[in-house]
Design a protein around this motif. Structure first.
Motif, PDB file in Angstrom:
ATOM      1  N   GLU A  27      30.509   4.639  40.896  1.00 32.46           N
ATOM      2  CA  GLU A  27      30.636   3.250  40.470  1.00 32.46           C
ATOM      3  C   GLU A  27      31.615   2.535  41.396  1.00 32.46           C
ATOM      4  O   GLU A  27      32.735   2.172  41.010  1.00 32.46           O
ATOM      5  CB  GLU A  27      31.056   3.189  39.005  1.00 32.46           C
ATOM      6  CG  GLU A  27      29.993   3.802  38.088  1.00 32.46           C
ATOM      7  CD  GLU A  27      30.456   3.957  36.656  1.00 32.46           C
ATOM      8  OE1 GLU A  27      31.642   3.678  36.375  1.00 32.46           O
ATOM      9  OE2 GLU A  27      29.630   4.359  35.815  1.00 32.46           O
ATOM     10  N   ASP A  28      31.196   2.332  42.637  1.00 31.87           N
ATOM     11  CA  ASP A  28      32.052   1.710  43.636  1.00 31.87           C
ATOM     12  C   ASP A  28      32.239   0.229  43.335  1.00 31.87           C
ATOM     13  O   ASP A  28      31.306  -0.472  42.946  1.00 31.87           O
ATOM     14  CB  ASP A  28      31.429   1.857  45.024  1.00 31.87           C
ATOM     15  CG  ASP A  28      31.222   3.315  45.404  1.00 31.87           C
ATOM     16  OD1 ASP A  28      32.211   4.053  45.449  1.00 31.87           O
ATOM     17  OD2 ASP A  28      30.068   3.698  45.636  1.00 31.87           O
ATOM     18  N   ARG A  72      33.460  -2.191  38.656  1.00 29.60           N
ATOM     19  CA  ARG A  72      33.307  -0.751  38.429  1.00 29.60           C
ATOM     20  C   ARG A  72      32.733  -0.461  37.050  1.00 29.60           C
ATOM     21  O   ARG A  72      32.787   0.670  36.573  1.00 29.60           O
ATOM     22  CB  ARG A  72      34.655  -0.043  38.597  1.00 29.60           C
ATOM     23  CG  ARG A  72      35.091   0.111  40.044  1.00 29.60           C
ATOM     24  CD  ARG A  72      36.150   1.189  40.191  1.00 29.60           C
ATOM     25  NE  ARG A  72      36.525   1.360  41.587  1.00 29.60           N
ATOM     26  CZ  ARG A  72      37.516   0.735  42.179  1.00 29.60           C
ATOM     27  NH1 ARG A  72      38.235  -0.135  41.489  1.00 29.60           N
ATOM     28  NH2 ARG A  72      37.805   0.950  43.442  1.00 29.60           N
ATOM     29  N   LYS A  73      32.195  -1.458  36.383  1.00 23.65           N
ATOM     30  CA  LYS A  73      31.653  -1.257  35.048  1.00 23.65           C
ATOM     31  C   LYS A  73      30.423  -0.365  35.068  1.00 23.65           C
ATOM     32  O   LYS A  73      30.181   0.414  34.151  1.00 23.65           O
ATOM     33  CB  LYS A  73      31.323  -2.602  34.411  1.00 23.65           C
ATOM     34  CG  LYS A  73      32.559  -3.462  34.150  1.00 23.65           C
ATOM     35  CD  LYS A  73      32.180  -4.786  33.522  1.00 23.65           C
ATOM     36  CE  LYS A  73      33.420  -5.649  33.285  1.00 23.65           C
ATOM     37  NZ  LYS A  73      33.058  -6.965  32.690  1.00 23.65           N
TER      38      LYS A  73
END
Length: 234
Positions: A27-28, A72-73
């Motif tokens: 999750e970049d 980053r969710k």
């Protein structure tokens, strides 16, 4: 381009099949890249350069930042951002009978909005991508006099701005050690620019009145561009 697309989709299929267990998604929040680029002129642009005794190739540098629209969710296959770049094709001498150290340089700059599609969201060894971009291209020719070892003066500046846009495909090869969150990227792009008048190579002249002239020609500046660089993720 058709062959490149086949390689792109085959790589995606191979990586998907190669996963023996549920992958851990990355999750970049954003990625950043810097790359060397090599442009190869096409069509009328290549003709204009060859008529001016230029090889039709240009070297430069490109860099940019891309953002995950969800932060980053959650992971996203599409990142949005921007890139800047330039290409130069070296020095040439103006046509003149005056004594002095004169030079002419031709440089292209661009700033683009960029969208990148990454179908593989986990930390794969091979990570393909596809880019689409749109922005402005600045084509600039400078006539410069070198006054001494430290000082120079720009005598004339010819500048044109034109829209440019295009597509590219590439593949990232995962690095290791301290660069384990980075990829070595190799990509091929098609960059198209709207037709505009540019200074034809080797036509800049300083006449007997010390006035500056050049021959300008209407052409597109379309080219294939090969990029080799590093992309990091955070």
């Amino acid at each position: 381009m058709r062959a490149l697309l086949c390689i792109f989709f085959c790589t995606v299929l191979f990586e998907a099949v190669a996963q023996e267990q549920q992958p851990k998604y990355i999750e970049d929040k954003y990625s950043y890249f810097i790359a060397l680029n090599l442009g190869n002129a096409l069509g009328s642009y290549r003709t204009v350069l060859k008529e001016g005794n230029k090889a039709g190739t240009k070297f430069g540098l490109t860099g940019g930042v891309l953002f995950n629209p969800y932060g980053r969710k959650k992971a996203s296959p599409v990142f949005y951002g921007a890139e800047v770049g330039f290409q130069g094709d070296g020095r040439e001498d103006p046509i003149t009978t005056y004594s002095g150290d004169f030079r002419v340089s031709n440089t292209s700059y661009w700033i683009n909005g960029l969208t990148r599609y990454r179908p593989i969201l986990w930390s794969s060894k091979i990570n393909p991508y596809m880019d689409a971009f749109f922005g402005a291209k600045i084509i600039q020719t400078l006539l410069v006099e070198q006054l001494n070892e430290e000082d120079s003066e720009t005598l004339e500046r010819w500048t044109k701005v034109t829209p440019n846009y295009g597509l590219g495909v590439g593949v990232g090869i995962k690095l290791f050690g301290n660069m384990k969150n980075s990829y070595l990227d190799i990509g091929v792009y098609y960059q198209q620019a709207e037709a505009t008048k540019i200074v034809k190579p080797n036509t800049v002249e300083i006449d007997t009145n010390f006035e500056y002239k050049s021959k300008q020609v209407l052409t597109t500046t379309n080219q294939w561009v090969v990029k080799v660089g590093i992309t990091g993720f955070n």
